[in-house]
Design an enzyme around this catalytic site. Sequence first.
Site, short mmCIF file in Angstrom:
data_model
loop_
_atom_site.label_atom_id
_atom_site.label_comp_id
_atom_site.label_asym_id
_atom_site.label_seq_id
_atom_site.Cartn_x
_atom_site.Cartn_y
_atom_site.Cartn_z
N HIS A 102 -24.60 32.36 15.51
CA HIS A 102 -23.92 31.90 14.63
C HIS A 102 -22.27 32.00 15.12
CE1 HIS A 102 -22.02 30.95 10.62
NE2 HIS A 102 -21.19 32.12 10.92
N CYS A 128 -22.29 25.42 12.22
CA CYS A 128 -21.24 26.20 12.39
C CYS A 128 -20.35 26.16 13.70
CB CYS A 128 -21.71 27.80 12.38
SG CYS A 128 -23.06 28.11 13.47
#
Length: 996
Positions: A827, A454
């Site tokens: 994330h 990510c």
Amino acid sequence: MDKILEAVVMSSYPNNVKQGLVRRVIEAAKQPMDSEQCWSMLELSTKLYLTGDTKYKREIGKEVLEVYGHYHPEEFEEFFNVRFLLSLLQEGYGPLGKRSHYVLDYIQLGLQFVLESPSANSIFSLLRIEVLRKVCERPSPKQCAKISKLLTQHPQCIPTGKHQVLFCQQLIRCIGQFQCVSDGEDDIMEFLEQVNKVSGLLQRSWRTQTSAILPSLKELFTIISSTEEQEAPSNALASVVQFVPLELMDGVIRNLTNDDSITDVQMMTAISRMIDWVSWPLGKNIDKWIIALLKGLAAVKKFSILIEVTLSKIEKVFSKLLYPIVREGALSVLQYMLLSFQHSHEAFHLLLPHIPRLVASLKKENSNSATSSLEQLAELIHCMFFRFSGFPDLYEPVLEAVKALPIPNEDRIKHLLGQNAWTSQKNELACFYPRLASKSETGKIGLINLGNTCYMNSIIQSLFMASDFRHSVLNLTEGNSQPLMTKLQWLFAFLEHSQRPAISPESFLSASWPPWFTPGAQQDCSEYLKYLLDRLHEEEKTGKRIYQKLKESSLMSQAVEHHYLNKTLIEKMFGGKMMTKIRCLKCLNVSSREEAFTDLSLAFPPPDRHVHGSTSVLPVEEIGPQFIEPPENPSQLTGSPWVRRKAPMAGDPAVPPMTVEKLGFQDPGEASHPLSGNAVGMDAAKDPLSAFGEQARAPKDSRSVPDLINYFLSPERLTAENKYHCEKCSSLQDAEKVAELTEGPHYLILTLLRFSFDPRTMKRKKILDNVSIPVVLKLPILVASEDAEEICWRGKDRAAPGSGFMSVVYDLCSVVVHSGISSESGHYYCYSRECTDTIPHGQPRDGAPKPTSNKELDLEIQWYLFNDTRVSFSSFESVSNVTSFFPKDTAYVLFYRQRPGRQSCLLHEALAEASHLHGEPSLHKDLMEAISKDNILYLQEQEKEARNRAAYISALPKSPLWWRDLDRDKDDDSSSGGCSPAAGGGGSGSFHGLVF
């Protein structure tokens, strides 16, 4: 006497008159009488009991039978013989078509009077055969319950040996066909009682012959896994499972999941029907069996079954939390489904629209069950927030609903996620990407996460949304001798023109991977961005030149044109320059050095250091959608030193707040000079990541990007161990160091240094301070007098005599957000918008620019949220508030685009000219063909998947619509049935909806 009794019963007298006469007959029956009279009375009482059309007649028949059984046992035994019972069971009693439903009750009544007789064994043998035959005929729930009652009271009648195994199997078959035909709550309660009696008989049979358990379970699985049944088996089968000893669970599940004769479709059908059993109110341990089978399927890596079943059933399981009677089991199954489904956010996101309503319902119920369930549900939700961060717009309503409930700590969350995952090997789920039915409504394309990538996806999307950079990359010609830039061009082209909802950046990842990165581990997106830009810059710089260059304006001088043409694309788009100056405080000699940068790293001031009041960064409403006019007074163009700032030395007083315009070198004699006389000392330069040993706490007034910039630009004192070696003094001297921005980049990249080093734990901690982000940023750029004539001045904008600072305006275009508390985990996702010039092409270059339309307002430009494969519409409000709602989601890397005007006009006009001449970038033939072929391939894949999925899903058992439960609760807040959210007493419809 039988005639008298019959006449009395059939008469029209009131029941109380009849009862007196009947009493006399019954009392007379207790006296000795001949066999013929006994037979007559037994025949009449049998007729009344079996064919009486009123409950009163049947009660009279029962009383007479009991009296003759007690007082005339020999005659009763002779009457109640095997042949008579066989006739009753096989042929029934009464005229054809009106056979009695009370035969089993009659037999149970009579058995108690012949238990000690010589014929008892013959009767038991007959009944063992006949009850098996009856069960094979699939009797109704009521008749099955009567058989169960008979056999429970007289276990001698239960079939034995192989017949007992067959009896258990057939009994399960019967239960599988049970259906409640009425919606009335009384009828449903009666049905549940009947099922309970039948399943209780199974339990009794298994206790007497444990060898019948496994064949029974095999029969049960055959029923629930059948794909040929037109009608789904009854949920009443749930009542069977509760009596299976839990110690058999592991062996049973292992045998099932390793049986090669069971197809995936059969297994999926079976587990789907088992999950429907959570709505059965009388079952125990049903949730344990469901979870055990799900875990067994995960152990043999049947992930496709688990995914399909979870996505098709999780909403129905969730809806059952409304009902206290099944809530505990439903919650257990829901917890496992969500905590094990860790490869994708799909399952959790299916529940998002329903969570606020359920939470409100549970709060309204205000029971111990509801309170406990709310706390467990909140823990589950926070686990999902942690695992699938990056969806602030979706999560805000849910967070608002559970904000008053306890929040689990991170260790608890990691424990729950760790112990429930299907597999510890992430690559085993690599092929099970989220199902993407169609392209996002935004028209944008997502990027597939290839295993903690990510950090790369968010950077690529930010670069892609930098439209000037994207157009330049797409306009590169074929064979440009820049392999990495070519791969980026292909990736951008697919993001622009692919029909897929998301594409895989695998090829670009392998080409741009920093060699020190660990595969599969989370990385720092800022570190990746620096490496990527440096690689692209060096690739072009070392001889792999750009084939198609931007056409430069004819108004440029040869020197300026040469200056721009000799820059690499990275330098043109992201390159800036700053001048670092060090002044000896003894001789006042100043040494300077200019250096290039592609991003500015902004450290956080210490908690007691506040740098507020900057006027170099104006709110949007002060700047407006138009262009910033320069100050009329050239003296307002003041200095702005640029340098990484550090924490002050221990014991030093706090540095007074200074705005960007007020920073810089002043004459030593000026009283306002911040570094003269009793100037505040500053620490020497240190690694910005280790600047703070403690995680900084946010001050009462939250920090802003201007605060960090002012801290970045504040002067630094070089003293003590960090003294400066002055060449003029030829010795170490106290000095001050500042930096000034001499060339602003087209795209300004700001990295907020949130990760500080904690010497106690020897780990990097995250600074979670909320930082407000201005949508428009105004920065000072140092302009020398000899350069002023080469710059496109507009209107009254003129350089100050000598040198001075002019304001350059930047618009926010991307924000990369890090969710988590460590740089090694968490994330990344990003907010982006496309910032373009607000000057229409062809507008006169002299004079002030005119506004074009209200659509040019900065806040009206559409924002998008990029989170791996998912792309959605968003807003600047969401960008601004994300940390307020989700404290661990903090802005990390910011992209600003320079507005046209002043120093930037050369590049802007070149870009505008190129855009006007060529329109959208034209891709070379090979790239266009590759995209076209992939789009055709995607359509073929979609057609094939649709066919396969239709065949696969058709095997799933049909079940009642889950959303009716939630809709019922929403529309009828006043209902409170026995199993309704507010369990009290009343409504009947909700109960039927629960069980069936």
